[in-house]
Design an enzyme around this catalytic site. Structure first.
Site, short mmCIF file in Angstrom:
data_model
loop_
_atom_site.label_atom_id
_atom_site.label_comp_id
_atom_site.label_asym_id
_atom_site.label_seq_id
_atom_site.Cartn_x
_atom_site.Cartn_y
_atom_site.Cartn_z
N GLY A 60 4.11 -9.37 3.17
CA GLY A 60 4.62 -8.02 4.07
C GLY A 60 6.02 -8.15 4.93
O GLY A 60 6.64 -6.91 4.88
N ASP A 61 5.79 -9.23 5.33
CA ASP A 61 7.53 -9.73 5.87
C ASP A 61 8.56 -9.63 4.93
O ASP A 61 9.48 -8.88 5.58
CB ASP A 61 7.66 -10.99 5.88
CG ASP A 61 7.04 -11.32 7.37
OD1 ASP A 61 6.92 -11.00 7.86
OD2 ASP A 61 5.88 -12.42 7.32
#
Length: 417
Positions: free
Chosen positions: A188-189
């Site tokens: 996600g990051d």
């Protein structure tokens, strides 16, 4: 207690050509604010392609990434050596007015600022975009957060894992008999960082036309959501909620993991009609390609489990080496699951220099992934691994015009590390 690291800057247009390093972004000046993965990975991407990136650090320990991941007994992190590569570390205490003033001076001559604090944090420090852009109208500010700069969730704490869940990824990862799983990296990051970097490039191109910068608002949940294919349309129009399916995608066949006689698990991907015809021939059953049960994508999807059993019975009769020969002979995509040992030993990784070794004062040579994508004329480069905390403070501030006496005074007063 909050801190910021900054870079000495001169507008790209005034820098001599011999001052620029390699890479397509040579001459671009970046101030990286933030910690952990999202903003630092965005900074890594920009630095890999030649930008000068100087990173925010807390003088009392620095970015937590310096402690995350595998560590040597002395506490040095291997992960930091990768995500901190190609960056300069300068630490300034933003609790002090002198620190805030210094940062504003530096950003006034920067091209890009990247940050991943909660919305409103920069504004509390006197570093909001309105104030920064008043001195530097061409500034591009990339803001990476869990939920974006607006909306009812914008003020919530938003780590990558929460963005992965809200963006739809966590629910579809894993075996259907088990709870939702996670991808084994901070996906996600890193997705948000990639979208932020793409936004920075786009904003810089637009700035060439107008002379004006802008804000790039990259939300983790939206970055995950962006890669979720037809998830929403599948439900609203197709009446289907996409579920976990383990090692395959429903109705996409054959594309799965199959056993070999030597215990190797191999991926075969032959779901396209033309490729399935080649697989059928490789199996010695060319008639499968015209059999109405398997001849089309939809027909194969309807008999996915049946077809997978048939292919597994064939692959299980031979070791991986022989299966690989047959698949390559017939043009069928096939491969094993690579881990680090396989990557380091693989001739293709080696021939393309996908792994580089970077000198490190504590680890010796650190192997890490090279710069991607590859540019034919102005490729990026890994110049150094993640630096020691505050290593570039004197260099950066001296080039900015802060004399040695002021640097020493600010250090004594605790404004600088």
């Amino acid at each position: 207690m909050q801190y910021i690291c900054v870079t000495e800057t001169t507008p790209i247009s005034t820098r001599a050509a011999d001052d620029l390093g390699p890479g397509p972004l040579a001459g671009m000046r970046v101030v990286e604010l933030g910690q952990l993965v999202a903003a630092p990975y965005c900074g890594q991407l920009l630095g890999d392609l030649g930008a000068e990136v100087v990173k925010i650090e807390d003088p009392n320990g620095g970015d937590p990434m310096r402690q995350w991941g595998r560590q040597k007994p002395d506490g040095h992190s291997l992960w930091w050596s990768v995500v901190g590569r190609n960056k300069k570390s300068v630490c300034v205490d933003l609790r002090r007015p002198e620190g805030q003033d210094l940062v504003r001076r530096l950003v006034a001559q920067a091209d890009v600022v990247v940050e991943n604090f909660r919305p409103g944090t920069l504004e509390r420090w006197g570093l909001g975009y309105d104030r920064l852009s008043a001195d530097n109208p061409g500034l591009v500010l990339a803001r990476i957060t869990g939920f974006g700069q607006t909306g009812p969730y914008s003020g919530r704490a938003g780590y990558g894992s929460i963005g992965e869940a809200m963006g739809g990824l966590r629910y579809v990862v894993g075996d259907p008999s088990a709870p939702p799983s996670r991808v084994g990296i901070a996906i996600g990051d890193t997705l948000a960082a990639v979208f932020a970097a793409m936004g920075v490039m786009s904003a810089l191109i637009e700035r060439d036309r107008t002379g004006r910068g802008q804000i790039v608002d990259a939300a983790i949940y939206e970055s995950v959501f962006a890669v979720m294919e037809s998830l929403i349309a599948d439900y609203e129009i197709g009446g289907q909620v996409r579920e976990r399916s383990g090692s395959f995608l429903p109705d996409v066949a054959p594309s799965n993991v199959y056993p070999c006689a030597d215990g190797t698990q191999v991926l075969l991907a032959a779901n396209q009609d033309t490729v399935f015809r080649r697989l059928a021939k490789a199996m010695g059953e060319p008639g499968l390609a015209t059999d109405p049960r398997y001849a089309t994508h939809n027909a194969r999807g309807a008999r996915q489990a049946e077809l997978d059993r048939r292919i597994a019975a064939w692959t299980a009769t031979m070791p991986w080496e022989r299966l690989d020969e047959i698949c390559q002979e017939h043009g069928v995509p096939a491969g094993i699951m690579f881990r680090a040992p396989e990557m380091l030993a693989d001739p293709h990784f080696r021939a393309r220099e996908a792994i580089v070794r970077v000198a490190h004062p504590y680890f010796g040579d650190v192997p890490m992934q090279n710069v991607f994508p590859r540019l034919s004329r102005t490729p990026g480069e890994v110049k150094w691994a993640g630096p020691e905390l505050g290593r570039h403070t004197d260099e950066v501030l001296t080039r900015l015009g802060v004399d040695a006496a002021d640097v020493a005074r600010l250090r004594r007063e605790g404004v600088l590390r």
